[in-house]
Scaffold this active site. Sequence first.
Site, PDB file in Angstrom:
ATOM      1  N   SER A 143       0.867  -1.180   0.000  1.00  9.20           N
ATOM      2  CA  SER A 143       0.000   0.000   0.000  1.00  9.20           C
ATOM      3  C   SER A 143       0.900   1.225   0.000  1.00  9.20           C
ATOM      4  O   SER A 143       2.079   1.137   0.393  1.00  9.20           O
ATOM      5  CB  SER A 143      -0.841  -0.007   1.285  1.00  9.20           C
ATOM      6  OG  SER A 143      -1.413   1.267   1.517  1.00  9.20           O
ATOM      7  N   TYR A 156      -2.424  -0.904  10.388  1.00  8.74           N
ATOM      8  CA  TYR A 156      -2.329  -1.072   8.926  1.00  8.74           C
ATOM      9  C   TYR A 156      -0.972  -0.563   8.419  1.00  8.74           C
ATOM     10  O   TYR A 156      -0.297  -1.247   7.636  1.00  8.74           O
ATOM     11  CB  TYR A 156      -3.479  -0.302   8.276  1.00  8.74           C
ATOM     12  CG  TYR A 156      -3.663  -0.542   6.795  1.00  8.74           C
ATOM     13  CD1 TYR A 156      -4.443  -1.597   6.335  1.00  8.74           C
ATOM     14  CD2 TYR A 156      -3.083   0.306   5.852  1.00  8.74           C
ATOM     15  CE1 TYR A 156      -4.646  -1.810   4.966  1.00  8.74           C
ATOM     16  CE2 TYR A 156      -3.277   0.108   4.488  1.00  8.74           C
ATOM     17  CZ  TYR A 156      -4.061  -0.951   4.058  1.00  8.74           C
ATOM     18  OH  TYR A 156      -4.245  -1.150   2.698  1.00  8.74           O
TER      19      TYR A 156
END
Length: 261
Positions: A143, A156
């Site tokens: 990401s 995350y």
Amino acid sequence: MSLSKRNALVTGSTSGIGLAIARALAKEGANVVINGMGDAAAIETERASIEKDFGVKAFYNGADMMKPAEIGAMVKDAQGRLGSLDILVNNAGIQYVAPIEDFPVEKWDAIIAINLSAAFHAIRAAVPGMKAAKWGRIVSTASAHSLVASPFKSAYVSAKHGIAGLTKTVALELATFGVTANCISPGYVWTPLVERQIPDTMKARNLTKEQVINDVILAAQPTKEFVTADQVASLAVYLCSDAAAQITGANLSIDGGWTAG
Ligand code: NAD
């Protein structure tokens, strides 16, 4: 078709980016094992449509990415049903948005397990077969949050930075075996994962839905556009091709310029 005779496993491929990657690999001729949560009938429809649309074999394995034993068994299952596992795509992921002091411990544990540890368990199980075959492709969906942080996403961001480090380590270990390991770092892609975090982001930042989309999400991307799942899938297919044999240990951004700033 660049991937005919290749066999692939894509974790978290019942939805979003993973489903797009599984379909794109199948379009190039690879047989695929799909994995993920969801309604059994809907998953069966997706599986059958991969076989019908692309003339490849497609199987489903419902391993829970929180459970190391199930992940190892799924890799064995893929090798058994397809004859080998040449391509592993670590894609399953979840998100949770909250200030660090309120971040639920069980959400931290689940995100580290699904978004980071699951990739370790799958790679660990898949590598002996790839090494023996002297060919393999490991692609992980990281990401933009593997490169930069955003507030309220402690688990995350930590997991995705971990994926970038795991990828580099594995790339070095496998460099002389014809096996590459890379990660793809998308910016915001409109999928259920992004849609689901909007209510919590509204709460954490005290904003409306429109403000979250325009002032938080798209504000991060200079192009002011969402990345599409198909664009991410195209990059994954390229990394699996023979043309990408010398790309290894890379973390490739596909983020509308987000991490350039
Ligand atoms: P999604 O919610 O559409 O898909 C997630 C997939 O993971 C689903 O198939 C789901 O069933 C599966 N999954 C979740 N928990 C699981 C578990 N315990 N066991 C097995 N499967 C499980 O989300 P998405 O946006 O397509 O996300 C896919 C990947 O892309 C994730 O790793 C995510 O972090 C990453 N990513 C997404 C974006 C984005 O903007 N959507 C951006 C960058 C990275």
